[in-house]
Design a protein around this motif. Structure first.
Motif: not given
Length: 81
Positions: A31-58
């Motif tokens: 859960p700690a790693c999952g929470g860190a991954l989620l908060s990191w992906s929320l900061k990447r919402q406007h990234a050009s390569f695998l933004p947000g939820a796509q990065m979590i899925f990958f």
């Protein structure tokens, strides 16, 4: 079931204790790693390569793929020299 047949009878308690310890550590870290991954992906919402939820899925698919590959490890032929 498989773990009990993998070790001798006088070592089953130790093997089960180690297995449960590692399982508990995984349950604490997951859960700690999952929470860190989620908060990191929320900061990447406007990234050009695998933004947000796509990065979590990958990342979760990569972890799942490694798990599937490790499932076949006991079936691989190994030669001992």
């Amino acid at each position: 079931m498989l773990q009990n047949k993998a070790v001798d009878q006088h070592q089953r308690g130790v093997a089960n204790g180690i297995a449960i310890t590692l399982q508990s550590i995984g349950k604490a870290i997951g859960p700690a790693c999952g929470g860190a991954l989620l908060s990191w992906s929320l900061k990447r919402q406007h990234a050009s390569f695998l933004p947000g939820a796509q990065m979590i899925f990958f990342i979760l698919n990569v972890i799942e793929g490694i798990g599937v590959l490790l499932t076949f490890k006991p079936f691989l032929i190994t030669t001992h020299y």
